[in-house]
Design a protein around this motif. Sequence first.
Motif, PDB file in Angstrom:
ATOM      1  N   ILE A   1      39.354  34.192 -53.832  1.00  0.00           N
ATOM      2  CA  ILE A   1      38.905  33.312 -52.778  1.00  0.00           C
ATOM      3  C   ILE A   1      40.074  32.703 -52.019  1.00  0.00           C
ATOM      4  O   ILE A   1      39.901  31.798 -51.236  1.00  0.00           O
ATOM      5  CB  ILE A   1      38.006  32.198 -53.347  1.00  0.00           C
ATOM      6  N   LYS A   2      41.287  33.190 -52.262  1.00  0.00           N
ATOM      7  CA  LYS A   2      42.423  32.770 -51.458  1.00  0.00           C
ATOM      8  C   LYS A   2      42.348  33.440 -50.101  1.00  0.00           C
ATOM      9  O   LYS A   2      41.706  34.455 -49.905  1.00  0.00           O
ATOM     10  CB  LYS A   2      43.745  33.140 -52.148  1.00  0.00           C
TER      11      LYS A   2
ATOM     12  N   GLU B   1      37.632  35.022 -32.668  1.00  0.00           N
ATOM     13  CA  GLU B   1      38.466  33.832 -32.627  1.00  0.00           C
ATOM     14  C   GLU B   1      38.344  32.997 -33.888  1.00  0.00           C
ATOM     15  O   GLU B   1      39.168  32.135 -34.157  1.00  0.00           O
ATOM     16  CB  GLU B   1      38.069  32.978 -31.415  1.00  0.00           C
ATOM     17  N   ARG B   2      37.343  33.244 -34.699  1.00  0.00           N
ATOM     18  CA  ARG B   2      37.127  32.452 -35.905  1.00  0.00           C
ATOM     19  C   ARG B   2      38.090  32.891 -36.996  1.00  0.00           C
ATOM     20  O   ARG B   2      38.238  34.075 -37.260  1.00  0.00           O
ATOM     21  CB  ARG B   2      35.685  32.620 -36.373  1.00  0.00           C
ATOM     22  N   SER B   3      38.766  31.930 -37.622  1.00  0.00           N
ATOM     23  CA  SER B   3      39.698  32.246 -38.697  1.00  0.00           C
ATOM     24  C   SER B   3      38.913  32.694 -39.925  1.00  0.00           C
ATOM     25  O   SER B   3      37.794  32.240 -40.188  1.00  0.00           O
ATOM     26  CB  SER B   3      40.558  31.029 -39.037  1.00  0.00           C
ATOM     27  N   THR B   4      39.496  33.612 -40.671  1.00  0.00           N
ATOM     28  CA  THR B   4      38.821  34.206 -41.819  1.00  0.00           C
ATOM     29  C   THR B   4      39.718  34.177 -43.045  1.00  0.00           C
ATOM     30  O   THR B   4      40.939  33.974 -42.945  1.00  0.00           O
ATOM     31  CB  THR B   4      38.412  35.663 -41.524  1.00  0.00           C
ATOM     32  N   LYS B   5      39.091  34.416 -44.172  1.00  0.00           N
ATOM     33  CA  LYS B   5      39.802  34.613 -45.425  1.00  0.00           C
ATOM     34  C   LYS B   5      39.206  35.832 -46.110  1.00  0.00           C
ATOM     35  O   LYS B   5      38.155  36.346 -45.702  1.00  0.00           O
ATOM     36  CB  LYS B   5      39.718  33.388 -46.322  1.00  0.00           C
ATOM     37  N   LEU B   6      39.863  36.289 -47.147  1.00  0.00           N
ATOM     38  CA  LEU B   6      39.471  37.518 -47.805  1.00  0.00           C
ATOM     39  C   LEU B   6      39.036  37.250 -49.237  1.00  0.00           C
ATOM     40  O   LEU B   6      39.642  36.445 -49.943  1.00  0.00           O
ATOM     41  CB  LEU B   6      40.624  38.528 -47.805  1.00  0.00           C
ATOM     42  N   VAL B   7      37.976  37.931 -49.649  1.00  0.00           N
ATOM     43  CA  VAL B   7      37.481  37.871 -51.028  1.00  0.00           C
ATOM     44  C   VAL B   7      37.650  39.259 -51.637  1.00  0.00           C
ATOM     45  O   VAL B   7      37.172  40.252 -51.081  1.00  0.00           O
ATOM     46  CB  VAL B   7      36.000  37.440 -51.067  1.00  0.00           C
TER      47      VAL B   7
ATOM     48  N   ASP C   1      36.365  28.605 -43.444  1.00  0.00           N
ATOM     49  CA  ASP C   1      35.782  27.339 -43.880  1.00  0.00           C
ATOM     50  C   ASP C   1      34.563  27.523 -44.766  1.00  0.00           C
ATOM     51  O   ASP C   1      33.897  26.551 -45.117  1.00  0.00           O
ATOM     52  CB  ASP C   1      35.414  26.486 -42.665  1.00  0.00           C
ATOM     53  N   TYR C   2      34.255  28.761 -45.114  1.00  0.00           N
ATOM     54  CA  TYR C   2      33.079  29.002 -45.956  1.00  0.00           C
ATOM     55  C   TYR C   2      33.503  29.017 -47.412  1.00  0.00           C
ATOM     56  O   TYR C   2      34.424  29.743 -47.809  1.00  0.00           O
ATOM     57  CB  TYR C   2      32.413  30.328 -45.588  1.00  0.00           C
ATOM     58  N   ASP C   3      32.819  28.230 -48.219  1.00  0.00           N
ATOM     59  CA  ASP C   3      33.099  28.153 -49.641  1.00  0.00           C
ATOM     60  C   ASP C   3      32.198  29.149 -50.358  1.00  0.00           C
ATOM     61  O   ASP C   3      30.978  29.017 -50.359  1.00  0.00           O
ATOM     62  CB  ASP C   3      32.841  26.737 -50.160  1.00  0.00           C
ATOM     63  N   VAL C   4      32.799  30.166 -50.951  1.00  0.00           N
ATOM     64  CA  VAL C   4      32.014  31.190 -51.639  1.00  0.00           C
ATOM     65  C   VAL C   4      31.270  30.543 -52.800  1.00  0.00           C
ATOM     66  O   VAL C   4      31.888  29.930 -53.670  1.00  0.00           O
ATOM     67  CB  VAL C   4      32.918  32.323 -52.154  1.00  0.00           C
ATOM     68  N   PRO C   5      29.936  30.635 -52.824  1.00  0.00           N
ATOM     69  CA  PRO C   5      29.174  29.953 -53.881  1.00  0.00           C
ATOM     70  C   PRO C   5      29.545  30.458 -55.263  1.00  0.00           C
ATOM     71  O   PRO C   5      29.702  31.657 -55.482  1.00  0.00           O
ATOM     72  CB  PRO C   5      27.715  30.283 -53.544  1.00  0.00           C
ATOM     73  N   LYS C   6      29.665  29.531 -56.186  1.00  0.00           N
ATOM     74  CA  LYS C   6      29.951  29.895 -57.572  1.00  0.00           C
ATOM     75  C   LYS C   6      28.664  30.128 -58.363  1.00  0.00           C
ATOM     76  O   LYS C   6      28.712  30.557 -59.491  1.00  0.00           O
ATOM     77  CB  LYS C   6      30.745  28.776 -58.252  1.00  0.00           C
TER      78      LYS C   6
END
Length: 601
Positions: free
Chosen positions: A473-474, A351-357, A428-433
């Motif tokens: 990170i979009k 159920e958690r929304s995701t994004k792709l790297v 909602d996770y910000d990929v660390p730079k």
Amino acid sequence: MSSFTVVVTTTLPLIALISLILFFLLPLPTSAAARTILRRGDAIAVEDHATDFLVSPDGTFACGFYNISPTVFTLSVWFTRAADRTVVWTATPGRPVHTRGARLAFDHQHGALILTDYDGATVWNSTSTPVVSSLARLDNSGNFVLVDAGSTGHVVWQSFDSPTDTLLPGQRFTATRHLTSRGGRGRLLAAGYYSLGFSDYAMLSLFYDNHNFSSIYWPNPYNNYVANKRKIYNFTREATLDDLGTFLSSDDATFAAADRGAPAAGRVRRRLTLDADGNLRLYSLGGNTTWSVTWMAFGNPCIIHGVCGANAVCLYAPGPTCVCAPGHERADPGDWTKGCRPLFRRRDGCERSTKLVALPHTDFWGYDLNNGENLPFHECADRCRQICSCVAFQHKEQFMECYLKSVMFNGRTFPGLPGTVYIKVPADYDVPKIQVNQWKTLGGGLAVQEYIPQCDIAGGAESFLLNVSSDSIKSEPGKKQVWSYLYGFLSALLFVEAVIIGFGCWLFSNRGMFRPSRVWAVEEGYKLITSNFRRYTYAEIKRATANFTDVIGSGGSGVVYKGAKAMLKIAVSCLEEDRAKRPNMRSVVEALLSVEDETRL
């Protein structure tokens, strides 16, 4: 005379006494302590490891207590000519003994070799059942053997039947035997994750097994046995290495040393070793004391499975270097084989929304949730989002291939590798730079640079470059890339079409290159024949009919005038409704009724 006799009789006992004292006090030379055989009842103590050991008749090999460290020893066979005393066999690699009290005894009752530790506990026994053997020796081949007491000299036990990580020339390698690598840095006594043996298909293979993941990585797992030039179901299952450096196997796995047959100072010694990094290498030792690699299974170590562990990618430039996948950190700073762990929490539900790297030109071998389907990018991404166990997927846009991954393992990247890996992370996770340094833009991507330890045993630090998509990170990087290409293609197509239409309008207009002009009659007639009819201007018809002076008849549609156009005879008819305008006619609605060649009139 009497005085001389007294001197002699008093001097001889003194010399004898001094000689006896020196005999007991001074140690024997080292060469005198080295043995060629052990008989029943003999023993070697760990305290005498520097002087008491077995040697082969030609002095190439030695067998005894080998010091891993000042307080840790193993019962091993090693090369004496090598500068590092390279070990080729160990009785119990994972069970060393202490520096005090350990003994190797040739048991008098059972005729077996028994290794005990400081407390008398048995660490290793050469035989599991009572046998009768008279002596133990070390052959010139490096084989440590026990020979029976009979006149036949039958070998009761030999170290060649239980290899560790090295195969020597003349040593038979069968289905029941394996080569097992030693652990890497910090795990020298532990068994490694790599082994060489025959698979269930009777094919000689290299295996990786870290007790969580297992796979075959040699021969090439992407190919079948035909492409790998191997035979299967040949249950002979036997291989051997000869003194010349040629390796032969029953499944046609064949290779040879690069210096095979090359002249060398002295006899060339060889060994085939499965090293701690999982690479199978053939070594040669010539006239010097340094080993040289004359063949190896992998030129690119990143192809070896488990080099960087889970959730990590291996880069080869030109040595292997590991980097954690975006959103992950090293699990063990001192051991890359432990891989990386995620910095975010994975939930069991979907159920958690995701994004792709995105990681271009990257692949994680194996552990696919599907066998590879022909799907466009969006369908492949939706499929991975809907499956909870899917942590990433690889998509090859050129071939429209989709591979869903349950584990990110055996990652590697290099230019030209087809496909892009998309890692699924929480939206909602910000990929660390902090993991990368943006170096410069390279044609739609970023070249990033990071200083990290190498994967090899030597360690150290080395820089590397990893291409990462600028849209990585979009939430849907693939979609933007696809639409950008589509919009660009349509814009270019519309521009080309507009140019063609404009050029065509100019070409066929009165101001273009086909504007009215006086041409030869033959050319004019050819145009009329090929184009059937042509529209004429009022001025042209007026000249052709001599200002409508010669009437040759009239019809239902109007008056017909005789005219001439160069070498052609023509007839022009005016519509009935325009008859009143015959002399001053400004528009001609019917240009030509008939055209005949002058020679036919």
